[in-house]
Every structure is written in C-alpha cells, then in structure tokens.
Design an enzyme around this catalytic site. Sequence first.
Site, short mmCIF file in Angstrom:
data_model
loop_
_atom_site.label_atom_id
_atom_site.label_comp_id
_atom_site.label_asym_id
_atom_site.label_seq_id
_atom_site.Cartn_x
_atom_site.Cartn_y
_atom_site.Cartn_z
N GLU A 88 2.48 -43.68 -44.49
CA GLU A 88 2.07 -43.81 -45.81
C GLU A 88 1.13 -45.03 -45.89
O GLU A 88 0.07 -45.28 -46.30
CB GLU A 88 3.26 -43.76 -47.04
CG GLU A 88 2.57 -43.80 -48.08
CD GLU A 88 3.36 -43.94 -49.48
OE1 GLU A 88 4.76 -44.11 -49.02
OE2 GLU A 88 3.40 -43.68 -50.35
N TYR A 105 10.49 -40.34 -53.60
CA TYR A 105 11.20 -41.42 -53.33
C TYR A 105 11.66 -42.28 -54.20
O TYR A 105 12.96 -42.35 -54.83
CB TYR A 105 10.18 -42.20 -52.38
CG TYR A 105 10.01 -41.73 -51.05
CD1 TYR A 105 10.58 -40.56 -50.56
CD2 TYR A 105 9.57 -42.70 -50.04
CE1 TYR A 105 10.54 -40.37 -49.23
CE2 TYR A 105 9.61 -42.25 -48.68
CZ TYR A 105 10.06 -41.00 -48.15
OH TYR A 105 9.82 -40.74 -46.97
N SER A 106 10.62 -43.02 -55.12
CA SER A 106 10.93 -43.87 -56.10
C SER A 106 11.82 -43.31 -57.68
O SER A 106 11.71 -42.04 -57.57
CB SER A 106 9.64 -44.48 -56.71
OG SER A 106 8.88 -45.00 -55.79
N GLN A 150 6.30 -35.83 -52.69
CA GLN A 150 7.13 -36.96 -52.30
C GLN A 150 8.00 -37.60 -53.37
O GLN A 150 7.57 -37.92 -54.34
CB GLN A 150 6.44 -38.21 -51.54
CG GLN A 150 7.18 -39.15 -51.08
CD GLN A 150 6.45 -40.29 -50.87
OE1 GLN A 150 5.96 -41.10 -51.63
NE2 GLN A 150 6.78 -40.95 -49.63
#
Lengths: 392, 371
Positions: free
Chosen positions: A252, A136-137, A134
Amino acid sequence: MSGNQTVEAFRAELRGWLEDNCPQEMRDGGMSEDAICWGGTQWTFSSSAQKDWLERAAAKGYTVPTWPVEYGGAGLNREEEKVFHEEMARINARSPLQSFGIWMLGPALLHFGTHEQKLHYLPPIARGEIRWCQGYSEPGAGSDLASVQTKGADQGDHWLVNGQKIWTSYADKADWIFALIRTDTDAPKHKGISFLLIDMNDAGVETRPIKMISGISPFCETFFSDVKVPKHQIVGEENRGWDVAKYLLTHEREMISGGGAGLSGGGRELGAILAESAGEDGLTDATLRADAMRCEIDALAIGLTLERYKDQSEAGQGAGDASAMLKYMGTELNKQRHELLMNAGGSDALEWDGPLGNRAGDWLRTKANSIEGGTSEVMLSIVSRRVLGLPG
Amino acid sequence: MAKLVMTEDETMLADSARGFLDSEAPVKALRDLRDAGKTHDAALWNKMADMGWAGVLVPESAGGSDMGSAAANVLAHEMGKTLVVSPFLSTAVIAATALRQVSDARTEAALAKIATGDVTYALAVDEGTKFDPNAVQMTAKSDGNGFRLSGKKQFVVDGGLADRLLVLARTDNGLSLFDIPADRAGVTRDASNMIDDRDAARITFEDVEATGDDLLGTVDQAMDVLRPALQAGQAALAAEMSGLTAGAFGMTVGYLKERKQFGMEIGRFQALQHRAAHLWCEIEVTASAILHAGRMLDHDPENAALAVSLAKARATATAQLAVQEGVQMHGGIGMTDAFDMGFYMKRARVGAEWLGDYSYHAEQVAALRGF
C-alpha cells in the site's frame, strides 16, 4: 534467441495486439476516478469501449500482467513488464482495470494463500468481476492499527464477527472485504489478529459512506453484526494476520508513494501545468517558480529512488524498510505539488468544478495521502527504529 | 540504461578506498594539516596516484585505468566521508576529462602525467561571487599567432598548489579554454584563506602570453571541452558531498544513541528521532540522483545535463541539512573546534558554492524541464 531478442519479440507482438485490441476511446491516458474501470458487480461501464477493453485485456491476462497465467495473469517477467508499461504509455492507453484486489489482496494471496485460495479468488479479480475493499482501521485503531477490536468469536466451523471498521475505501461499492479481526482477545495485541475474507452480501454487514472535505465519499464506515465467516476464509494462519497486514501495508505504501513520484515518469511535468495556468507568459511569479523548481527536483530524485529500489531488489539486494521512506517522501511531495497547483490557479481554483475542473477536490484529497496507509509520523518512527536503530 | 545498483567492482573499489583512507586520511589528517598551516599534502596525493586514483578517468593508452565517472564518484564519496584533502576533483576529474576531449600528442602526454601524479591542475572560471561560465569577462586578445590574457579569477580551487591552470577567457567570437603553466609571466596567485582549510586562490592575469598550442580545443568553442569536464566535476563533487553527508550523519546518529539528558539517551526523544529519520530519507533520495548521474555520464554523456544538475542540487541541499542538524543535535559540543562537526559544516558550505550552487542547478533543471 538472446534475452534481448526475446523481449523485443514480445514487444512486437504486444504492439500488434494493442493496435488491434485497445479501443481508440481508451487511448486518452484518462486517469480520473471513473476513467478506469474498478470492476465488481456494481460497476456500470461508462462506455462500451471501456467494457471491451476490460474483457480483451482480461482474456490475455493483461489486467494483472505479472500474475501467473493459472491465476488470471500473463506471467510476465520484470523485463516484459517494463515493456508492457512502455507500450501502454506509448499509445497513451488507460489501464484496463484498477482495484484493491489487484494492488493489495492479490499480492497477499500470492504470498500467503493456498493454491486453492489463489485459484478461487484471483481469477475473478483479474477479470474485474469481484471488487474488494480493505477493512483495517477502526475508530479506536488508526496509527495504532494493531489495537483492532472487531472480534471473531470461534464457533467451531466459523467465526462470529462483531465490530466496526472505518475508512474502508469504496466499501459501499465492494463485493468482498479483507479485514483484520481479533480472534484471540487474550494474546498480546499483534498476536491475536487474523486476516479474514468476508462477503459484503452476508447478513449483518452494513456500510455507511463518509462525506469528506473534498465533497466526495470515497470512504465508509462498515459495521459487522453477528456475521458468520467460514473457517476456510482466512489468509495465513489463525492469529498470524499481522504478518499478512504488514506485508500488505508495504504494498500500500509503495502504491501511495507512486502517486507523488509518478510525475517524474509518465505524468505531466509540473512546470508545464503551472505555466499553463499562469497564463501566456509562463511561470512569471518568482516565488512560485522557485518552489516549483524545488518540487520538480525532489520529484525527479524520488522517481529515481523508486527505480533504484526496484533494481536493487531485482539484484537480490534487499531494500529494507524503504517502503516507509518512499511513502513518506512521495506523499509529502504530492501534497506540496497540489499546494503549488492551487497557488498557480489563484481564484480559478476556488470553485468546485470551475475553470480548472476539480483542482480543489484533488488538492483536498491529497491531504489524506500522508494519513492513510500509515501517517508520515508513523513512517518516520519506523525509519527511526528499524533503519537508524534509535532506542524507542 | 545501466542499473541503479552498485556493481561488484564498485563495491570493491569503495571498500578498498575506505580501508586506505581510514588509515591514511581520517578527519584528523585535515585537522593536523590545518594546525600546521598547510592546505595540501603532496605525499598523500602521491600515494593516491600509486593506487591508480589520479588516472581513474585517464584513457588506458595514456597509462590510466579509465574506470569512468561512476567509479570516480565512488572514490569521491569515500573521500568525502573523512573530508580528505586532495586535488582529485580538479586534476583527476575535471582536468582529465577536459584533456581527453582533445586527441593529440600534447594532451596524451598531459594525461599520462596526471595518471602518475606528476602534474596537478586547477580550473579558473569564476570572476564574481557565483559560478556562471557564460558571464566570463576575462579577455584573450588575438596577438599574431597567439593571445594575450588579461583579467581576474577568484575561487580557483587548488589554484595555489596547481602546476597548471585551465583558464576560461573571452576571445573574439566566444569563449576559449587555455591550458597554461601556473608560473607563466604575468600570472599572480594570491592564496585565499578558505573556511574549509583547503587550497584556493585569487589569480590575476596581466597581459599573459598564450600560444595557439596553449589553447585546449577550438578557439571560441570552449564549451565543447569544458562542458563534459564541468559535468564530471559537478557529479563527483555531488558524490563527495554525499560522502560528507554520510560522515556527518553517522556521527549524529551515534551521538543520539550515547548522549544522555533527563536520565535517558536523547535518541529516545521523538522530536529528534523524526528529524534524524527525515534526514535519512533525504540522504537515500539523493543517493539515487548521484548514482544516476554517474550512469548517465558513462553511458549517455550527451544527455547527462539534467542528471548532473539534479545530483548537484540534491547533494547540496542534503549536505546542508545534514551539517545543520549535525551541529544542532550535538548541542554546544558541535560548535567547538575540538569537535569534527564544524569541519563538515565548513566543507559543505564550500562544496555548495563550487561549480554551481543550488539555484544555478535548479535553473538548469527548470530549463531542461520546460519551465
């Protein structure tokens, strides 16, 4: 047949199938990092039993039991799913496969993906062939996730992606990444993001593991330099990726909160673990015992809350922003629980791979629970705004 | 196992109870009662009986509605929201549950009178400052075909108003439960001036005569009858406390939205937002434990002990947090008698102690979970 007979017939059939197909070595309830297969092209099976178990389960759709059959699942309804988990727990079976593809991308694709995308991406996840991570950040986008700066420049038939992600779990072991990419730099920050699927083997993708306080490196930095992403590799609409991300974050949060509340069900009882490490007399430390009782009470009640929300959503009563609450309560509880386990372990718990195994590493790992997937403080702000309607 | 969702019937029951209580028993009713120096409103209890609430756990054969513990909890929760004063818990929940454990003409008649609101009960267990039925020292000495009861009880909730008392006493080989009229010779009741303005008494028993007929259940086997009654009472008290919590929390969130300081609503301050949000999370988790306790009592009463102690422990902790945050977030006004928050705080304190405090129920949980 009545509904109940149908379910019981399924139970009998499943029980027989498990008896015939789940290897004995896979019936030890193993939960550690490599006890359960994560799949992907880089995966090395720890035993032939682990490989057999994955292949047999995948052939029946049991790696993703609730997904539709055409996408690699077994199409189980909620009652059957419950039976499935009960029967797996009864023989103490390891899960045949775990992955971010199953937990996160799968639910997002099932909700937002086209039929073609589902057919293309879901079966390899179900079979454990492709492992996802993933993205994202970013260094400048933590709690303020919507301020992502990794850019996708429109080049007609593809986007040209440049930027950096951080805290990408197991990026170094993943085959593909689902990522939030800014495709409109002029729009308000929530409205210029797209949810793109990127092949980690593409030219210009680079990963670098980050060593954590627990001594291991489950997280990476991931760099994109002029990576070409074809236009069909988008989930949902262009610049509407935030909708997908929000939906996924809910999943999540529920997953992470389950880590804390899990001890109310299949997990071992806290008291038993503490008593064991406290010695033959059981839990004699009065202060520790009092803390453990409080922790156990909260764990049981949070477990019941997970159950209540499932029952509510099944009954068509929306649970609202419950995932933020569950994430907050579950992770804070899990941290407390590991503090107690460290207290109970005393100096035995202070050695890496000492008499208590990896207790210190597990303890340190839990500190991330209330940071990843939205910090506890972000969860409280969500509750404050959306549930309580406080001005903000 | 029944689902952890409010059924349509339960939601309707809650709605109708709310409608009735908002008009008949808002918090102001408690204030007026207190200001008049009273601890009980018989007229209100008669109206509740007319609504069928007194018979919520009375079998249909005795004229009750037999709706079960979950329904009783729904009613208790609604009463808690506006701090309704009534003998509902001691009579309709605890006494009715104890009486229905024994099937004979006498208990049938007693249950019928509970359902119509014609008799009220109080449970006399505590002798020290903490709830501990197994430590009861009061004696019931064999005397011919009967017994002689001697000893002291305290914190007998509704003990001043009750027509009858359920008294736990020690017999030759164990504990026994007696069902006697409160005005029997040798019974002296001293009203306790309680912080929650409700009825409670210290009761002295001096050589009180009891016959074999006054025994509820079997001699030396009080727990067969008392345990289910205590569990039903503990669950309903937990539900009442969750209602009280909802009432206090609603006032607090409302205040955060309207009170202005430094030129803005204080609900804009993150320090307060996060505390209020945390409290809401605790309330949600406690609600699950209470719903679960009701389901267990109705569907698997033999195994309800863990669920009940979990509910009472959580309800106690959450209510205490809610009233403390309630007063703090209201600031000075929350400390005044003119404002209602204090009533909530004082009732939460009494509810916390009654039928077992947090520590008592935490120990039950620990024992059942193998600590």
